[in-house]
Write a protein that holds these residues in place. Structure first.
Motif, short mmCIF file in Angstrom:
data_model
loop_
_atom_site.label_atom_id
_atom_site.label_comp_id
_atom_site.label_asym_id
_atom_site.label_seq_id
_atom_site.Cartn_x
_atom_site.Cartn_y
_atom_site.Cartn_z
N THR A 92 0.83 -1.21 0.00
CA THR A 92 0.00 0.00 0.00
C THR A 92 0.86 1.25 0.00
O THR A 92 0.55 2.24 -0.69
N TYR A 93 1.96 1.23 0.75
CA TYR A 93 2.81 2.41 0.89
C TYR A 93 3.85 2.53 -0.22
O TYR A 93 4.34 3.62 -0.49
N PHE A 94 4.18 1.40 -0.85
CA PHE A 94 5.19 1.40 -1.92
C PHE A 94 4.64 0.63 -3.12
O PHE A 94 5.07 -0.48 -3.41
N PRO A 95 3.66 1.22 -3.81
CA PRO A 95 3.02 0.51 -4.93
C PRO A 95 3.92 0.49 -6.16
O PRO A 95 4.89 1.26 -6.27
N GLY A 96 3.59 -0.40 -7.09
CA GLY A 96 4.27 -0.42 -8.38
C GLY A 96 5.41 -1.39 -8.49
O GLY A 96 6.11 -1.42 -9.51
N TYR A 97 5.62 -2.22 -7.45
CA TYR A 97 6.71 -3.21 -7.48
C TYR A 97 6.12 -4.61 -7.43
O TYR A 97 5.13 -4.85 -6.73
N GLU A 98 6.75 -5.52 -8.12
CA GLU A 98 6.27 -6.89 -8.10
C GLU A 98 6.52 -7.55 -6.74
O GLU A 98 5.69 -8.31 -6.25
N THR A 99 7.67 -7.24 -6.14
CA THR A 99 8.07 -7.87 -4.88
C THR A 99 8.52 -6.80 -3.89
O THR A 99 9.18 -5.82 -4.28
N VAL A 100 8.16 -6.98 -2.64
CA VAL A 100 8.59 -6.09 -1.57
C VAL A 100 9.44 -6.90 -0.59
O VAL A 100 9.06 -7.99 -0.18
N ILE A 101 10.61 -6.33 -0.25
CA ILE A 101 11.52 -6.96 0.71
C ILE A 101 11.64 -6.03 1.91
O ILE A 101 11.91 -4.84 1.76
N TRP A 102 11.44 -6.57 3.10
CA TRP A 102 11.62 -5.79 4.32
C TRP A 102 12.90 -6.24 5.01
O TRP A 102 13.17 -7.44 5.14
N ILE A 103 13.70 -5.27 5.50
CA ILE A 103 14.86 -5.54 6.35
C ILE A 103 14.82 -4.55 7.51
O ILE A 103 14.77 -3.33 7.30
N ASP A 104 14.83 -5.06 8.74
CA ASP A 104 14.84 -4.19 9.91
C ASP A 104 16.04 -3.24 9.87
O ASP A 104 17.12 -3.59 9.38
#
Length: 304
Positions: A92-104
């Motif tokens: 929702t906050y970072f639209p337009g990407y196929e994949t989202v990666i989170w790193i603390d």
């Protein structure tokens, strides 16, 4: 539609975590495959100056609303917890990407292979993440021995599920399952997991802890809803025990084959996260101690 294979790496935190955010970004930019990769920042209490600084580096800084309404008496001005809640709403906050990666933010990337594995796991339409169990864990779960052979389970998921008011059957199902380490994960933006995470988040936040609500929501989606998961090796999100290769000047797995760590996650290192001058003993492969900081890049400049 997002370009095939497009991805963004996202992190976040408050003003106290901004130095760690800088170090994570620097660790990524130092790796050739990541030199130009998109990076997003969840503003969970950054100052205006810090947001301007990060934006000037080409980072996408987003100040999200609270995704779930939290009463003030429970929040107690802990705005940094917005990052924990927002982690389950990243498309929702970072639209337009196929994949989202989170790193603390209290982690940094030493080997791009970890990010590559996260992407590969997500490409299989699975939730790519590391579980906190295996040969680097001191124990799989805690038991309180009552009498004779009878004991009470004290696992993280069981405790948090009980506190959040999940049913007895749900809490028992989670009791012996490994905690999914929410410090690093990858998932396609259109995966059904996001809806499940958010549904569980609303439920567990009614009574449960804010800080661990992300891990409990993930556990509900994976272990109770049965959504597909891809469990990655520990070096993809490593939280110790620590070992150092003085010849290559890199942090490695504690046990053989002493593989180079991909993501160095300083979970539990409270003093070090607050102060980069804090050191701790780290053994090399010959069990010789080295006084190091685990932060990037402080330890790399320490004497062998």
């Amino acid at each position: 539609m997002a370009p095939l294979g497009s991805f963004i790496i996202v992190t976040g935190g408050d003003s106290r975590y901004c130095p760690l955010i800088r170090e994570l970004v620097a660790s990524l930019r130092a790796l050739k495959p990541a030199a130009e990769c998109p990076i997003g920042i969840i503003d969970a209490g950054l100052t205006e100056e810090q947001k301007e600084e990060l934006s000037a580096q080409g980072l996408a800084v987003v100040t999200p609303p609270w995704p779930v309404e939290v009463p003030a008496h429970r929040l107690r001005n802990r705005i940094h917890l917005k990052a924990n809640l927002a982690k389950l709403h990243l498309p929702t906050y970072f639209p337009g990407y196929e994949t989202v990666i989170w790193i603390d933010a209290d982690a940094w990337v030493q080997d791009w292979a970890a990010v590559d594995l996260l992407r590969r796991g997500a490409a299989l339409d699975r939730f790519a993440i590391v579980a906190q169990f295996g040969r680097f864990s001191e124990t799989e779960l805690r038991l309180d021995w009552l009498f004779g052979r009878f004991a009470r389970v004290r696992s993280i998921l069981f405790k948090n599920a009980s506190r959040a008011g999940l049913s007895t059957a749900e809490s028992r199902t989670l009791a012996t399952r490994p905690t999914l380490n929410a410090g690093a994960y990858a998932l396609k933006a259109n995966a059904p997991h996001w809806e499940a995470f958010q549904r569980w988040q609303v439920r567990v936040l009614k009574k449960g802890r804010l800080f661990t609500s992300d891990q409990l929501a993930m556990a509900g989606a994976i272990y109770l809803d049965g959504l597909p998961v891809e469990l990655l090796p520990e070096w993809c999100n490593y939280i110790g025990p620590w070992r150092f290769d003085p010849e290559k000047r890199e942090l490695v797995e504690y046990y053989l084959p002493n593989r180079r760590l991909g993501i160095v996650h300083m979970a539990g290192e409270d003093a070090m996260r607050a102060d980069p001058s804090v050191l701790r003993p780290v053994l090399d492969m010959a069990d010789r101690p080295h006084q190091l900081s685990l932060r990037y890049p402080a330890w790399a400049d320490a004497a062998p």
